[in-house]
Design a protein around this motif. Structure first.
Motif, PDB file in Angstrom:
ATOM      1  N   ARG A  77       0.823  -1.226   0.000  1.00 47.56           N
ATOM      2  CA  ARG A  77       0.000   0.000   0.000  1.00 47.56           C
ATOM      3  C   ARG A  77       0.846   1.261   0.000  1.00 47.56           C
ATOM      4  O   ARG A  77       0.563   2.219  -0.723  1.00 47.56           O
ATOM      5  CB  ARG A  77      -0.941   0.022   1.215  1.00 47.56           C
ATOM      6  N   VAL A  78       1.881   1.263   0.830  1.00 43.08           N
ATOM      7  CA  VAL A  78       2.687   2.476   0.947  1.00 43.08           C
ATOM      8  C   VAL A  78       3.582   2.667  -0.289  1.00 43.08           C
ATOM      9  O   VAL A  78       3.872   3.799  -0.667  1.00 43.08           O
ATOM     10  CB  VAL A  78       3.475   2.506   2.282  1.00 43.08           C
ATOM     11  N   SER A  79       3.969   1.584  -0.957  1.00 39.09           N
ATOM     12  CA  SER A  79       4.755   1.760  -2.186  1.00 39.09           C
ATOM     13  C   SER A  79       3.870   2.341  -3.290  1.00 39.09           C
ATOM     14  O   SER A  79       4.326   3.155  -4.094  1.00 39.09           O
ATOM     15  CB  SER A  79       5.443   0.461  -2.619  1.00 39.09           C
ATOM     16  N   ALA A  80       2.601   1.966  -3.312  1.00 39.09           N
ATOM     17  CA  ALA A  80       1.655   2.556  -4.275  1.00 39.09           C
ATOM     18  C   ALA A  80       1.476   4.051  -3.966  1.00 39.09           C
ATOM     19  O   ALA A  80       1.430   4.885  -4.874  1.00 39.09           O
ATOM     20  CB  ALA A  80       0.316   1.840  -4.206  1.00 39.09           C
ATOM     21  N   TYR A  81       1.395   4.388  -2.673  1.00 44.28           N
ATOM     22  CA  TYR A  81       1.276   5.779  -2.210  1.00 44.28           C
ATOM     23  C   TYR A  81       2.502   6.583  -2.673  1.00 44.28           C
ATOM     24  O   TYR A  81       2.367   7.697  -3.174  1.00 44.28           O
ATOM     25  CB  TYR A  81       1.146   5.761  -0.684  1.00 44.28           C
TER      26      TYR A  81
ATOM     27  N   GLU B 235       4.907   8.407   9.252  1.00 40.77           N
ATOM     28  CA  GLU B 235       3.688   8.881   9.910  1.00 40.77           C
ATOM     29  C   GLU B 235       2.456   8.118   9.412  1.00 40.77           C
ATOM     30  O   GLU B 235       1.610   7.705  10.200  1.00 40.77           O
ATOM     31  CB  GLU B 235       3.539  10.379   9.625  1.00 40.77           C
ATOM     32  N   LYS B 236       2.392   7.915   8.113  1.00 44.39           N
ATOM     33  CA  LYS B 236       1.264   7.179   7.530  1.00 44.39           C
ATOM     34  C   LYS B 236       1.232   5.745   8.061  1.00 44.39           C
ATOM     35  O   LYS B 236       0.175   5.239   8.443  1.00 44.39           O
ATOM     36  CB  LYS B 236       1.349   7.182   6.003  1.00 44.39           C
ATOM     37  N   LEU B 237       2.391   5.099   8.114  1.00 47.28           N
ATOM     38  CA  LEU B 237       2.465   3.717   8.616  1.00 47.28           C
ATOM     39  C   LEU B 237       2.076   3.656  10.102  1.00 47.28           C
ATOM     40  O   LEU B 237       1.409   2.711  10.537  1.00 47.28           O
ATOM     41  CB  LEU B 237       3.864   3.143   8.392  1.00 47.28           C
ATOM     42  N   GLN B 238       2.475   4.665  10.873  1.00 47.77           N
ATOM     43  CA  GLN B 238       2.087   4.713  12.294  1.00 47.77           C
ATOM     44  C   GLN B 238       0.576   4.821  12.434  1.00 47.77           C
ATOM     45  O   GLN B 238      -0.020   4.160  13.280  1.00 47.77           O
ATOM     46  CB  GLN B 238       2.758   5.901  12.992  1.00 47.77           C
ATOM     47  N   LYS B 239      -0.037   5.653  11.597  1.00 48.20           N
ATOM     48  CA  LYS B 239      -1.499   5.806  11.643  1.00 48.20           C
ATOM     49  C   LYS B 239      -2.193   4.497  11.314  1.00 48.20           C
ATOM     50  O   LYS B 239      -3.295   4.243  11.792  1.00 48.20           O
ATOM     51  CB  LYS B 239      -1.966   6.901  10.673  1.00 48.20           C
ATOM     52  N   TRP B 240      -1.563   3.675  10.479  1.00 48.09           N
ATOM     53  CA  TRP B 240      -2.130   2.375  10.125  1.00 48.09           C
ATOM     54  C   TRP B 240      -1.906   1.340  11.226  1.00 48.09           C
ATOM     55  O   TRP B 240      -2.353   0.208  11.103  1.00 48.09           O
ATOM     56  CB  TRP B 240      -1.525   1.861   8.820  1.00 48.09           C
TER      57      TRP B 240
END
Length: 159
Positions: free
Chosen positions: A12-16, A29-34
């Motif tokens: 998901r984050v590589s697509a982001y 930060e995005k990964l922490q929120k997940w």
């Protein structure tokens, strides 16, 4: 709660990261929120950097370019934005110093000229004060503003 695996998070984050430039701090930060574990976040970020999905220097150059060219921000405001993104200061200043000084002053002159049309003041001194505050709020430095407003210090203080 449905938890995401490390592999799903990486996908998901590589697509982001593939859609736009992102820095290490934004991705973390995005990964922490997940709800991803800190050790897993570190592994994911290292892998993304190795695969060139994340590159803070590339992000920094793009950020500086976009904020200067499109948002018409000054160096101080861009620098603050980079600080908020946790970009190292030496990298920030290297990218900021890459802005062509003549182009930088031309952008500031244009901003001031267009703002001058809508600024009202009882005299030129008050009008220039408002223009200076406007330019400072856009992140330009006083030394650059002074040379673009074209007011000598003596002229500004004589009434």
């Amino acid at each position: 709660m449905n938890t995401m695996t490390e592999e799903e998070a990486l996908t998901r984050v590589s697509a982001y990261c593939a859609t736009a430039e992102h820095c290490r701090a934004e991705v973390s930060e995005k990964l922490q929120k997940w709800g991803i574990a800190y050790e897993a976040i570190e592994r994911i970020v290292k892998r993304l950097e190795a695969e060139k999905y994340i590159d803070d220097e590339r992000f920094c150059r793009a950020f500086v370019n976009d904020k200067f060219r499109f948002a018409k921000w000054g160096k101080m405001k861009i620098g603050q934005g980079l600080y908020m993104k946790k970009i190292p200061a030496d990298l920030s200043w290297r990218c900021l110093n890459g802005i062509d000084q003549d182009e930088y002053l031309a952008v500031l002159r244009d901003l001031i000229a267009s703002k001058r049309k809508s600024v009202r003041g009882k005299d030129e001194y008050e009008q220039n004060g408002k223009l200076i505050r406007f330019a400072l709020s856009r992140g330009f430095e006083m030394k650059d503003i002074k040379c673009c407003i074209e007011v000598s210090d003596e002229e500004a203080y004589t009434d």
